[in-house]
Design a protein around this motif. Structure first.
Motif, mmCIF file in Angstrom:
data_model
loop_
_atom_site.group_PDB
_atom_site.id
_atom_site.type_symbol
_atom_site.label_atom_id
_atom_site.label_comp_id
_atom_site.label_asym_id
_atom_site.label_seq_id
_atom_site.Cartn_x
_atom_site.Cartn_y
_atom_site.Cartn_z
ATOM 1 N N THR A 162 125.634 16.537 68.041
ATOM 2 C CA THR A 162 124.862 16.074 66.900
ATOM 3 C C THR A 162 123.385 16.250 67.211
ATOM 4 N N PHE A 163 122.583 16.118 66.211
ATOM 5 C CA PHE A 163 121.132 16.212 66.400
ATOM 6 C C PHE A 163 120.462 14.956 65.863
ATOM 7 N N LEU A 164 121.134 13.834 66.041
ATOM 8 C CA LEU A 164 120.592 12.568 65.560
ATOM 9 C C LEU A 164 119.542 11.968 66.494
ATOM 10 N N ALA A 165 119.588 12.316 67.774
ATOM 11 C CA ALA A 165 118.624 11.752 68.723
ATOM 12 C C ALA A 165 117.211 12.133 68.290
ATOM 13 N N PRO A 166 116.270 11.204 68.407
ATOM 14 C CA PRO A 166 114.902 11.519 67.982
ATOM 15 C C PRO A 166 114.261 12.590 68.859
ATOM 16 N N GLY A 167 113.293 13.291 68.285
ATOM 17 C CA GLY A 167 112.569 14.314 69.018
ATOM 18 C C GLY A 167 113.406 15.551 69.246
ATOM 19 N N THR A 168 112.847 16.480 70.022
ATOM 20 C CA THR A 168 113.571 17.708 70.341
ATOM 21 C C THR A 168 113.492 18.051 71.828
ATOM 22 N N PHE A 182 135.215 19.894 81.168
ATOM 23 C CA PHE A 182 134.484 20.109 82.415
ATOM 24 C C PHE A 182 133.010 20.380 82.110
ATOM 25 N N TYR A 183 132.761 21.282 81.176
ATOM 26 C CA TYR A 183 131.397 21.619 80.767
ATOM 27 C C TYR A 183 130.693 20.384 80.200
ATOM 28 N N ALA A 184 131.373 19.666 79.317
ATOM 29 C CA ALA A 184 130.762 18.505 78.668
ATOM 30 C C ALA A 184 130.381 17.423 79.684
ATOM 31 N N PHE A 185 131.267 17.159 80.649
ATOM 32 C CA PHE A 185 130.958 16.146 81.669
ATOM 33 C C PHE A 185 129.822 16.598 82.580
ATOM 34 N N LYS A 186 129.812 17.877 82.936
ATOM 35 C CA LYS A 186 128.710 18.406 83.752
ATOM 36 C C LYS A 186 127.383 18.275 83.000
ATOM 37 N N LEU A 187 127.402 18.579 81.709
ATOM 38 C CA LEU A 187 126.203 18.448 80.879
ATOM 39 C C LEU A 187 125.734 16.995 80.844
ATOM 40 N N LEU A 188 126.659 16.077 80.641
ATOM 41 C CA LEU A 188 126.316 14.655 80.595
ATOM 42 C C LEU A 188 125.718 14.190 81.921
ATOM 43 N N ASP A 189 126.357 14.558 83.019
ATOM 44 C CA ASP A 189 125.860 14.150 84.338
ATOM 45 C C ASP A 189 124.466 14.707 84.616
ATOM 46 N N ALA A 190 124.223 15.949 84.213
ATOM 47 C CA ALA A 190 122.958 16.608 84.535
ATOM 48 C C ALA A 190 121.816 16.224 83.601
ATOM 49 N N THR A 191 122.139 15.874 82.355
ATOM 50 C CA THR A 191 121.076 15.707 81.352
ATOM 51 C C THR A 191 121.079 14.368 80.633
ATOM 52 N N GLY A 192 122.213 13.680 80.651
ATOM 53 C CA GLY A 192 122.337 12.468 79.840
ATOM 54 C C GLY A 192 122.683 12.767 78.393
ATOM 55 N N VAL A 193 122.852 14.044 78.057
ATOM 56 C CA VAL A 193 123.208 14.448 76.692
ATOM 57 C C VAL A 193 124.728 14.484 76.593
ATOM 58 N N CYS A 194 125.261 13.768 75.630
ATOM 59 C CA CYS A 194 126.705 13.669 75.449
ATOM 60 C C CYS A 194 127.152 14.567 74.293
ATOM 61 N N VAL A 195 128.093 15.445 74.582
ATOM 62 C CA VAL A 195 128.738 16.269 73.561
ATOM 63 C C VAL A 195 130.238 15.988 73.637
#
Length: 179
Positions: free
Chosen positions: A154-160, A123-136
């Motif tokens: 992961t921290f593979l995405a460029p930038g911070t 539930f948390y992971a899907f809410k995070l994805l929907d709100a931010t585009g960040v997938c965990v």
């Protein structure tokens, strides 16, 4: 440090095996129809990188250090963010490309997850994805201990900059579901 997403390569050594077992293993491996040539080339570079004095060494060293320093910067930024987030605990980055924080979710969030027939960390992971585009990846997919919640990121995405999106989401999520 040496690799490319989607490419795979590997090697192994059989030591102390019965010669007949080793022969069967090598026979099995040799019937593969497609040799992973690119992956094997990368393994060769990994185990036998350019050495100081080689013409390609300066470029190799610059790229290697750039990748290493970038990963370290992103891992540290994400870890520091987790330390500031309510109900989140995480071990410091220690070499992998993942962090696996424990998250304490409010009772209301757990109940909302049940209403949607989801595990609370899903539930948390899907809410995070929907709100931010960040997938965990929810920890429930890893056989976590009953009654605990985690997610792998992961921290593979460029930038911070994306780290700030996670912390903003988390605060809003906790405020919305606070008991």
């Amino acid at each position: 440090m040496v690799g490319e997403c989607g490419h795979r390569g590997g090697y192994f050594e059989l030591v102390g095996f019965d010669p007949e077992v080793a022969a069967q293993v090598y026979k099995f491996i040799s019937i593969q129809l497609c040799a992973p040539v690119i992956g094997q080339c990368m393994v060769e570079l990994m185990v036998n990188p350019p050495k100081e004095g080689d013409p390609s060494y300066p470029q190799y060293k610059e790229e290697y250090d750039g990748i290493y320093n970038g990963l370290q910067k992103r891992a540290t930024a994400l870890f520091e963010a987790f330390k500031q987030m309510e109900g989140v605990e995480c071990q410091s980055p220690q070499g992998s490309m993942y962090l696996f924080p424990t998250i304490t979710l409010p009772r209301k969030a757990i109940e909302a997850a049940k209403k949607e027939d989801k595990q609370p960390d899903d539930f948390y992971a899907f809410k995070l994805l929907d709100a931010t585009g960040v997938c965990v990846v929810a920890g429930s997919g890893f056989g976590q201990k009953e009654g605990t919640f985690h997610f792998r990121t992961t921290f593979l995405a460029p930038g911070t900059e994306w780290v700030g999106r996670i912390t903003k989401f988390h605060k809003e999520f906790m405020d919305e579901y606070r008991d």
